[in-house]
Design a protein around this motif. Structure first.
Motif, mmCIF file in Angstrom:
data_model
loop_
_atom_site.group_PDB
_atom_site.id
_atom_site.type_symbol
_atom_site.label_atom_id
_atom_site.label_comp_id
_atom_site.label_asym_id
_atom_site.label_seq_id
_atom_site.Cartn_x
_atom_site.Cartn_y
_atom_site.Cartn_z
ATOM 1 N N ASP A 74 28.916 54.600 5.665
ATOM 2 C CA ASP A 74 28.345 55.651 4.829
ATOM 3 C C ASP A 74 28.062 56.852 5.724
ATOM 4 O O ASP A 74 27.798 56.704 6.925
ATOM 5 C CB ASP A 74 27.052 55.169 4.167
ATOM 6 C CG ASP A 74 26.607 56.084 3.032
ATOM 7 O OD1 ASP A 74 27.410 56.944 2.615
ATOM 8 O OD2 ASP A 74 25.464 55.939 2.571
ATOM 9 N N HIS A 94 26.693 61.337 5.585
ATOM 10 C CA HIS A 94 26.387 62.587 4.898
ATOM 11 C C HIS A 94 26.597 63.712 5.893
ATOM 12 O O HIS A 94 25.900 63.819 6.899
ATOM 13 C CB HIS A 94 24.941 62.611 4.386
ATOM 14 C CG HIS A 94 24.588 63.921 3.747
ATOM 15 N ND1 HIS A 94 23.878 64.904 4.398
ATOM 16 C CD2 HIS A 94 24.879 64.406 2.508
ATOM 17 C CE1 HIS A 94 23.732 65.935 3.590
ATOM 18 N NE2 HIS A 94 24.323 65.666 2.454
ATOM 19 N N THR A 102 28.148 67.938 5.623
ATOM 20 C CA THR A 102 28.719 68.993 4.793
ATOM 21 C C THR A 102 29.318 70.079 5.674
ATOM 22 O O THR A 102 28.623 70.646 6.521
ATOM 23 C CB THR A 102 27.650 69.615 3.873
ATOM 24 O OG1 THR A 102 27.017 68.570 3.137
ATOM 25 C CG2 THR A 102 28.275 70.594 2.897
ATOM 26 N N GLU A 140 17.643 65.517 2.173
ATOM 27 C CA GLU A 140 18.948 65.908 1.651
ATOM 28 C C GLU A 140 19.770 66.707 2.659
ATOM 29 O O GLU A 140 20.993 66.625 2.676
ATOM 30 C CB GLU A 140 18.772 66.731 0.371
ATOM 31 C CG GLU A 140 18.257 65.929 -0.823
ATOM 32 C CD GLU A 140 18.169 66.770 -2.074
ATOM 33 O OE1 GLU A 140 18.505 67.983 -1.998
ATOM 34 O OE2 GLU A 140 17.790 66.236 -3.127
#
Length: 243
Positions: free
Chosen positions: A186, A188, A190, A227
């Motif tokens: 996994d 995250h 951007t 986030e």
């Protein structure tokens, strides 16, 4: 405790840490160089002219270490905040010889060689416990002032038995470090996020629910990851430092 050492001539060797004297940017360690057959006093950082890191500690085991607040070597020389092996720190004559670059008895050289022969020097180091985490964070200077320069995902179509996520970091602290995550992957990250593409200031690594996480924050659990934070995770994590 052992470390990768970069000499003033940019040669490398691995050594047991026999003693360490903590003094911020002026901290030093005592190592043994098998090639020169000498104990050496190595500064963590060298001014060349900017600060260049010379000591990369991979293992923080200190089971046999003793601590000394002060060690008086003579009328005008005192070492502070020392920790290391008692046979070294309690022997003022031996310490003086090493600090002044003089020869020591052959029995001490043999001890240095034997200690270095026991070092665990595999190319890839697996993160299995908290001690391993501290070793990686130390070697990478907590990933402070580093950049993510490459992310590679190899999926099960191309390598069914080895899907993995590879992340490469480079920074002012030294050679590039590669992390490889495997199993239940996994992430995250951007591309258009200024934070993701910019300089990192901190990082943490933690275990949770049979997985291991790397994040560019102080988070100690998945719930604490925000986030905007970068994170990578998998069942297995291994790492290496480039030569």
């Amino acid at each position: 405790m052992f470390a990768k050492i970069i000499t003033s001539e940019n040669k490398k060797y691995y050594s047991e840490i026999f003693a360490m004297f903590s003094n911020g940017w002026d901290s030093t360690v005592i190592t043994y160089n098998n090639e020169t057959s000498k104990f050496e006093v190595i500064n963590f950082y060298e001014k060349t002219p900017s600060l260049t890191r010379k000591v990369f500690i991979f293992d923080f085991s200190k089971e046999d270490f003793v601590k000394f607040d002060t060690i008086k070597l003579g009328a005008f020389k005192t070492l502070k905040n020392g920790e290391g092996y008692s046979w070294l720190l309690s022997d003022v004559k031996l310490l003086n010889a090493i600090i002044n670059g003089k020869e020591v008895e052959e029995s001490y050289k043999e001890l240095g060689r034997k200690c270095n022969e026991r070092l665990d020097l595999q190319e890839w180091r697996y993160i299995k416990n908290e001690k391993d985490i501290q070793g990686l964070l130390s070697a990478a200077f907590d990933f402070h002032d580093s950049y993510i320069t490459n992310i590679t995902f190899v999926n099960h179509v191309f390598e069914p038995e080895r899907p993995r996520l590879e992340v490469v970091f480079e920074g002012c602290w030294g050679p590039a470090i590669t992390l490889i995550f495997m199993g239940d992957l996994d992430l995250h990250f951007t591309l258009d996020d200024n934070r993701s593409m910019g300089e990192l200031y901190e990082a943490n690594i933690f275990f949770e629910n049979d997985k291991i996480y790397w994040t560019d924050s102080e988070a100690k659990s998945f719930e604490e990851i925000d986030e905007e934070d970068i994170y990578f995770s998998g069942k297995v994590l291994k790492w290496k430092m480039d030569d």
